[in-house]
Structures are given as structure tokens and as C-alpha cells.
Design an enzyme around this catalytic site. Sequence first.
Site, PDB file in Angstrom:
ATOM      1  CD  GLN A 206      -1.342   0.743  -4.051  1.00 42.39           C
ATOM      2  OE1 GLN A 206      -0.229   0.796  -3.496  1.00 42.39           O
ATOM      3  NE2 GLN A 206      -1.569  -0.449  -4.800  1.00 42.39           N
TER       4      GLN A 206
ATOM      5  CB  VAL B 261      -1.170  -0.087   1.241  1.00 44.18           C
ATOM      6  CG1 VAL B 261      -1.815  -1.098   1.100  1.00 44.18           C
ATOM      7  CG2 VAL B 261      -0.230   0.009   2.545  1.00 44.18           C
ATOM      8  CD  GLU B 262       0.414   4.530  -4.427  1.00 43.93           C
ATOM      9  OE1 GLU B 262      -0.243   5.463  -3.995  1.00 43.93           O
ATOM     10  OE2 GLU B 262       0.915   4.026  -5.282  1.00 43.93           O
ATOM     11  CB  THR B 263      -2.230   5.907   1.889  1.00 48.75           C
ATOM     12  OG1 THR B 263      -1.802   6.809   0.834  1.00 48.75           O
ATOM     13  CG2 THR B 263      -3.000   6.723   2.893  1.00 48.75           C
TER      14      THR B 263
END
Length: 388
Positions: free
Chosen positions: A325, A104-106
Site C-alpha cells: 500500500q 495506495v495508503e502511503t
Amino acid sequence: MQATGLCLGGGVQGKLCCAATPVRSRGASVKRSDSSVKRTESLSSVFKTGSSHSFNTQVSSSLIVKKNSAVSGAQRSPSLTPVRMSAGKDTPFLTDHAELISSVETFVFDCDGVIWKGDVLIDGIPETLDMLRSLGKKLIFVTNNSTKSRKQYGKKFESLGLNVTEEEIFSSSFAAAGYLKSISFPADKKVYIIGEVGIQKELEQAGIQYLGGPEDGDKKIDLAPGAYMEHDHDVGAVVVGFDRYLNYYKLQYATLCIRENPGCLFIATNCDAVTHLTDAQEWAGGGSMVGAIKGSTKKEPTVVGKPSTFMLDYLANKFKINKKQICMVGDRLDTDILFGQNGGCKTLLVLSGVTDLKTLQSPENSVQPDFYTNQLSDLLAAKKVAAV
């Protein structure tokens, strides 16, 4: 699942909280094969260099998912009783912390029960947040507590030694003001508040007229024969949040506005049954205030806090984030986890707050997160593995 009332998805009314379809776990627990030694070496080099791009790339390329491979448990915080890794019939215990981080990005975090309990910081939080930031992850904090504004929450984070900006904080008081702006609430209308200063400050910031709140905390009603209570007919919305100074005057005033003012909106910041005012026990939450007005008006509120996706949609648009994400981390099944599932995010339940293992495993529980773990600092296991 206890959340009730109307939830918002992108500002659209009419979605029942209780009708949301629970998302089951996306699969069995991720396990690693004998190649874990090579993966450990690559992770070690990443944490030494601090390269988030290398971390994400190397973890993704080196992970080998294999059935029946053994996973060793990460060291647990001494402040919480370790939970055996085989526990949880439907939800797997999180074992591959590095893979979750790289996927994931966040990270979106609930606050009460995840970051702190009352005014006490949960063990390992500063180190965990620092690690995630060093890996290039965006961190966002979403709370259903409406007693403070975003600016006030910023000061609380600072008082606990956490470096969090106002732009990273989203409270249900902010969501209430944001929702009213999103529907072009008439400038000549007012909002009556059952709640505290956080709602007032966010409405003021949004340029919306209001009355009520803490100022009505000491008001009493004289119930002499023939008593009649006046109310402002320009009130176009009643916002109900957590209110430690709730009294009969406020209940009657809000009831009159909703029942007698044509088109008056009934907005709830959240329907949480309990909250963490102190770290010693649970206290009656905002849902008890909302329930009182539901009872007197026979109307369902529009809920702008979790599990409504209003805040999630807002922050996804603001920061241009792909919801797939995002990993939502929370301690409540019926608000935090459902919030993430309603938005199509990955979900991680921590057992450091409201939900315990017995509740998660109960046959009556229909909300299953993707993973569960003891507390947020368990994610530090990724860094410990890399350091080996």
C-alpha cells in the site's frame, strides 16, 4: 544500476545491491473509457467535501479499465519540458493520477530532485502535499543525504514553507544509527565518522560513542620519513557518508580502523554517485567517499540507505504500513526506484532530478518503475479533473 556493496533487508546482511532482481512494470498504462464523465462528477464532489474515504471508494468503483481507450494529457508545469505520453518503451507515462492515488495508503518521497533541488523548492510541491494529506494519505520523506539529522531536516522543510514533522523524516544518518542499535553495537566500542554533523547527532541521540567527522576536517598528516599514524583500537565501526571536508587524514584513519581493528564494521550511508548541492548542476555524491575506503581496504560496505530496505522495513513496522500500500516516488532508478521495488511497493519515477527520459529508455537500464511523470505536482491533475 550503480548501487554496490551489501544491502540490508530487515537488518540481515549479505544481500548484494547489484544482485537485486529488477521489477518490471506491472502492466500497460491505465486508461479510462467513455464513463470518465461520470467519474469526473464523483471526483468533483469528493474534492469539494474533502472526504478521503469517499475519494478512494468512488474512484475504485467508478474506474473502468478498457483497452485502446484514449487519455487526454494533464497540463504540465511550465518549468519543465513536457514529455510526450507515448514515450517510454517499458515504463508507461502516468495518465490516471486519481487511480494511483486511490490505490495506495502511503506515499514515500525522496527529497533531493523530488521535493527540492539544493535549497530551491520544486514547483507545485506545497499544493501537491496538501492535496494528498487532505485525502488521508500518510506522507513519509526518505533521503540518502546524511549531512543532516532528522531534526535538522525538519528545519529545512520549515524554511521552505512545508509542514513536515520529524516523525515523517528518515535520513541515512538516522539509518546508520538505527542499524547499529539493531545489532546491539557494544557500548564500549566507538564509531569513526567520515561524514558531517548529521551522523554525529543521530549517533549521539542513540547513545553511541563516536569520533571523527567535521572535527577532523582540518587535520593533516606529516609524511616525514618514518611517519606512523596512531588510531583508536576501540573503534568498532566506521560510518562513511557524504563529507564536504574529506581529507587524507580521515581516509587513512578509517582505513587503519577497518584493516587493523578486529571485527570493525564498514557501514555506508549510501553509494549515490552524485547529489544536488545546488540547483545549477550535479555534484559528486557520497558514493565517491565510500569508493575511496573500498579502494584502500578492499572491503565492501554494509549499505543502510537506499536501495537497502532497512529504512523501509523500519518505517513499515513503526507505522504498521502494508508495503503493498506504499508508492515510492523518486528521481533515481538505482536507489529510489530499486528501493521501492526491493520492498514490494509501487514506484513512480519523476524526471525533475537525476534521471532523464534518455536514461530511463536506455537499453542498458534494467530498472523499470511502474510509472514515470515529469514532476510530483503532476498528481494535481487528479484534482483538476475532479474540478471540471
